[in-house]
Structure formats: structure tokens, C-alpha cells
Design an enzyme around this catalytic site. Sequence first.
Site, PDB file in Angstrom:
ATOM      1  N   ASP A 190      37.705   6.687 107.329  1.00 12.08           N
ATOM      2  CA  ASP A 190      38.116   5.695 108.307  1.00 12.08           C
ATOM      3  C   ASP A 190      39.532   6.073 108.745  1.00 12.08           C
ATOM      4  O   ASP A 190      40.488   5.921 107.985  1.00 12.08           O
ATOM      5  CB  ASP A 190      38.078   4.311 107.648  1.00 12.08           C
ATOM      6  CG  ASP A 190      38.396   3.192 108.627  1.00 12.08           C
ATOM      7  OD1 ASP A 190      39.120   3.463 109.609  1.00 12.08           O
ATOM      8  OD2 ASP A 190      37.941   2.062 108.400  1.00 12.08           O
ATOM      9  N   TYR A 199      39.686  -1.440 103.408  1.00 16.00           N
ATOM     10  CA  TYR A 199      39.752  -2.554 104.361  1.00 16.00           C
ATOM     11  C   TYR A 199      38.819  -3.675 103.895  1.00 16.00           C
ATOM     12  O   TYR A 199      37.697  -3.415 103.445  1.00 16.00           O
ATOM     13  CB  TYR A 199      39.350  -2.027 105.739  1.00 16.00           C
ATOM     14  CG  TYR A 199      39.222  -3.084 106.809  1.00 16.00           C
ATOM     15  CD1 TYR A 199      40.348  -3.724 107.319  1.00 16.00           C
ATOM     16  CD2 TYR A 199      37.974  -3.435 107.315  1.00 16.00           C
ATOM     17  CE1 TYR A 199      40.227  -4.689 108.293  1.00 16.00           C
ATOM     18  CE2 TYR A 199      37.847  -4.399 108.298  1.00 16.00           C
ATOM     19  CZ  TYR A 199      38.981  -5.028 108.779  1.00 16.00           C
ATOM     20  OH  TYR A 199      38.852  -5.993 109.750  1.00 16.00           O
ATOM     21  N   LYS A 245      41.973  -1.171 117.327  1.00 12.49           N
ATOM     22  CA  LYS A 245      43.362  -1.031 116.907  1.00 12.49           C
ATOM     23  C   LYS A 245      44.112  -0.083 117.856  1.00 12.49           C
ATOM     24  O   LYS A 245      44.209  -0.382 119.027  1.00 12.49           O
ATOM     25  CB  LYS A 245      43.401  -0.571 115.454  1.00 12.49           C
ATOM     26  CG  LYS A 245      42.418  -1.344 114.532  1.00 12.49           C
ATOM     27  CD  LYS A 245      42.744  -2.829 114.418  1.00 12.49           C
ATOM     28  CE  LYS A 245      41.619  -3.639 113.775  1.00 12.49           C
ATOM     29  NZ  LYS A 245      41.163  -3.170 112.474  1.00 12.49           N
ATOM     30  N   ARG A 275      21.293   0.363 126.283  1.00  9.11           N
ATOM     31  CA  ARG A 275      21.495   0.397 124.828  1.00  9.11           C
ATOM     32  C   ARG A 275      21.439   1.841 124.350  1.00  9.11           C
ATOM     33  O   ARG A 275      22.201   2.280 123.506  1.00  9.11           O
ATOM     34  CB  ARG A 275      20.435  -0.461 124.107  1.00  9.11           C
ATOM     35  CG  ARG A 275      20.359  -0.197 122.615  1.00  9.11           C
ATOM     36  CD  ARG A 275      19.687  -1.296 121.811  1.00  9.11           C
ATOM     37  NE  ARG A 275      18.548  -1.908 122.448  1.00  9.11           N
ATOM     38  CZ  ARG A 275      17.324  -1.348 122.576  1.00  9.11           C
ATOM     39  NH1 ARG A 275      17.097  -0.134 122.116  1.00  9.11           N
ATOM     40  NH2 ARG A 275      16.359  -1.994 123.174  1.00  9.11           N
TER      41      ARG A 275
HETATM   42  C1  LIG Z   1      39.960  -3.350 111.787  1.00 10.67           C
HETATM   43  C2  LIG Z   1      39.482  -2.319 110.867  1.00 10.67           C
HETATM   44  C3  LIG Z   1      38.118  -2.100 110.671  1.00 10.67           C
HETATM   45  C4  LIG Z   1      37.053  -2.953 111.331  1.00 10.67           C
HETATM   46  O1  LIG Z   1      37.044  -2.785 112.701  1.00 10.67           O
HETATM   47  P1  LIG Z   1      36.567  -3.937 113.716  1.00 10.67           P
HETATM   48  O2  LIG Z   1      36.730  -3.292 115.037  1.00 10.67           O
HETATM   49  O3  LIG Z   1      37.450  -5.122 113.488  1.00 10.67           O
HETATM   50  O4  LIG Z   1      35.147  -4.243 113.371  1.00 10.67           O
HETATM   51  C5  LIG Z   1      37.731  -1.084 109.829  1.00 10.67           C
HETATM   52  N1  LIG Z   1      38.646  -0.327 109.187  1.00 10.67           N
HETATM   53  C6  LIG Z   1      39.967  -0.499 109.348  1.00 10.67           C
HETATM   54  C7  LIG Z   1      40.914   0.378 108.609  1.00 10.67           C
HETATM   55  C8  LIG Z   1      40.434  -1.510 110.179  1.00 10.67           C
HETATM   56  O5  LIG Z   1      41.758  -1.688 110.318  1.00 10.67           O
END
Ligand SMILES: *Cc1c(COP(=O)(O)O)cnc(C)c1O
Length: 392
Positions: free
Chosen positions: A180, A108, A205, A56
Site C-alpha cells: 500500500d 491502516y 489521498k 463497469r
Molecule cells: C485511506 C487509506 C486507505 C483506504 O482508502 P479509501 O480510499 O479511504 O478506501 C488504505 N490505505 C491507506 C494507507 C490509507 O491511508
Amino acid sequence: MDDDPADGHEYRIETRSIHAGQHPDEETGALMTPIHANSTYEQDAPGEHRGYEYSRTGNPTRTDLEANLASLENAEYGRCFSSGMASINTVLNLLSAGDHVVTGNDVYGGTHRIFTQVYEEYDLEFSFVDMTDLSAIEDAFRDETELLWLETPTNPLMSIVDIEGAADIAHGHDALCAIDNTFATPYLQQPLDLGADVVSHSLTKYLGGHSDVVGGALVTNDEELDEQFGFYQNAVGATPGPFECFLVLRGTKTLPVRMDRHCENANVLAAWLEGHPDVDRVYYPGLESHPGHDIADEQMADFGGMLSFELDASLEEASAVVSNTDVFTLAESLGGVESLIEQPAPMTHAAIPREERLEAGLTDGLIRVSVGIEHADDLIADLEGAIYTALS
Ligand SMILES: *Cc1c(COP(=O)(O)O)cnc(C)c1O
């Protein structure tokens, strides 16, 4: 001067994506970072370990991925988490009751949910503003504002936020600027170089890139922040397993070539959609008609693989279009090699009340696509057929 592509920041991103953070195994010569499926580590004497004591806290597969991701963002430090939401949660862990956050009115959905349904309960306050308007950001700041949280391009209208301008405002108020960068990826946009303090990623993604793993990351050049992120990584425990880290490391090696094709296909598709008689509007920052085009052109290397378009159609007709494709898969999420299609109104943005949704430009006929790396001609033919079948 540092000649090792494993840690040399002077190499280009195409080289670093493959080599950064990675060395052949000293004992066996194995080229790829192994999946260190391991919870605990032998100590030489009590408290004397060789860098790892418990997975961890730290795991060698994770270490290599963290170094790789930091390098891609031109950053010193990287930390990985079990999901993009876990990395966002870690930034919020820095705040205390009474603190205020300025963020976008189109963040998001999961980010909006953790802000309003988790952290408002802990007495954090959030202001949701139109981030394309720098004066609206400035006006939202208060004495208690500790964090500016932004996304660019945003979802699903691909709005573009001026990163440098927004970071300047945050710093003028001694607040942290976190971005982000999931939609753009470090291949297209490096927010730390534009003044941001922290970059957050959903590795799920484009960085993973193959729709087979969920993960998150935070990168920064601030040693103190990185130490805090490390503390929360260990204290909260939302860390990724070694197999997940291995999959993302495999993904980042091809990030530049994948992104080139994503962008190329999205560009072709956007131009084709713009000329389609049943399409009222196309949201793609690469189009000159997009209100954020000039800023995107300045702060991004290319315009990405995400686009949305508004059909002159009812909710039901648009639903029929997204249900009628063969190459595009009807699914939420994005950033994989395969093309996905979805309808925000009944899917990703269903939680927003209809009136509010329409006001934000998320019409019933809006369709979002994550353009994959298939042949562009096949993607166009697929969409053309689905639109024709549903609307005629
Ligand atoms: C998918 C996404 C998230 C969240 O990520 P997870 O891996 O699904 O927890 C946060 N911000 C954006 C812009 C996203 O597309």
C-alpha cells in the site's frame, strides 16, 4: 525509442504525471480527457465494439487514469476502483479459504478491519507482525502463506519497512508481495522497482490531492495479475465513475509540485517540533532520530508530508490542542493541499483497546498531522498558539 509522452516510460515523473495516458481528442482537439458520462456503447455488429461495451467493464476516462497511474509507478498495468478499500479487497479476492497472509501490526485501520472482520469469516488467516523486523516477517511465514501485505511509512508512527528485504522474503516462499503506497506516493517511492508485485493506492489521498474524491488503484507489471484484477473489477463492480476518474487525473498532474511542498513543510515542521519544550517525541522519517531514517533515505526520494508527535500531555490536553488550531483542520484523512490535524487515540485508532494502543506507542498525547502546502510559517504559528493555549 518512443517519443510520445502519453506512453513513454523514459520521460521523468514530472512529465509523465501530466501527459501519461492522455491525448488531445482526435475529433475536437480538446486537450483534457473528457468525463465520459456513459453506461453503454454502440456496437457495429453483435459483439463487435470499439473497445468499450459497458462502463463497469471499461470507460475511456478510467482508461486514461489507469494508464497515467501505471506510468507513475513505472508499471505496465493499472486498474482503478471505487475506493482504496475496494482495491485492497480485489487483492484479497485472489486468495482462497485456508490461505494465510502476513501483514503489519500497524496497518491502516480499514485494512485491519477487512482482514479480521470480513476475510477471517471466509477462512483466510492473518498474522500481524512488526514489519520493521525482517526476521519477524520471515518467522511468520507458513506453508499456506500466499500474500505479504505491507505499508511504509506506516500510520501513525511513520515506521519504515525495508521493501526490497520484505519482497525477497515473500518471493522465497512463493508468495505475492503487495504494498500500500498511499503515504509515500509514486513520486517518492516506486515499490515495483524494489521487487514488489502489486502496488495499491487510496487515490483519495495525495494522488487526488484536493480532498474532493474517493478512489483506489492497483498497478503491476504482471500481465496475469492484471487480467485477474480486471476480472474482479468487472465481476465485483467496485469501479469508479468517470467524474471521480477525471478529478484524480486532474490531481496527478500536480502531484510532483505538491509533494515537493508537502515534504518541505513537513521537514520544517518536524525540526521545529523536535525543539519544542512540550514535545516528547517527533515521528518523521526525515529526522535522523527516526529509527527508519536510513532505510527511508535509501528507498524514498524524500520523506513525505505525514508526521506525528507526542505531547507531554493528557488525552484531554492533547484534545484541546487539536481543537484549537485555525489553519490546521481537525479531521481524519490526509494528502490534501490543506493541513489536517487529528488525535489517533479517540479518532483514527479508537477501535484499538487502550492497553494495546499504549503498548504500540500510540499514547494519549500523540497527535498526527497531514502537512499541507500552505506557508510553513503559518503552520508553525498555528501549532505554537494551539499548544500554548491548551497547555499553559
Ligand atoms: C485511506 C487509506 C486507505 C483506504 O482508502 P479509501 O480510499 O479511504 O478506501 C488504505 N490505505 C491507506 C494507507 C490509507 O491511508
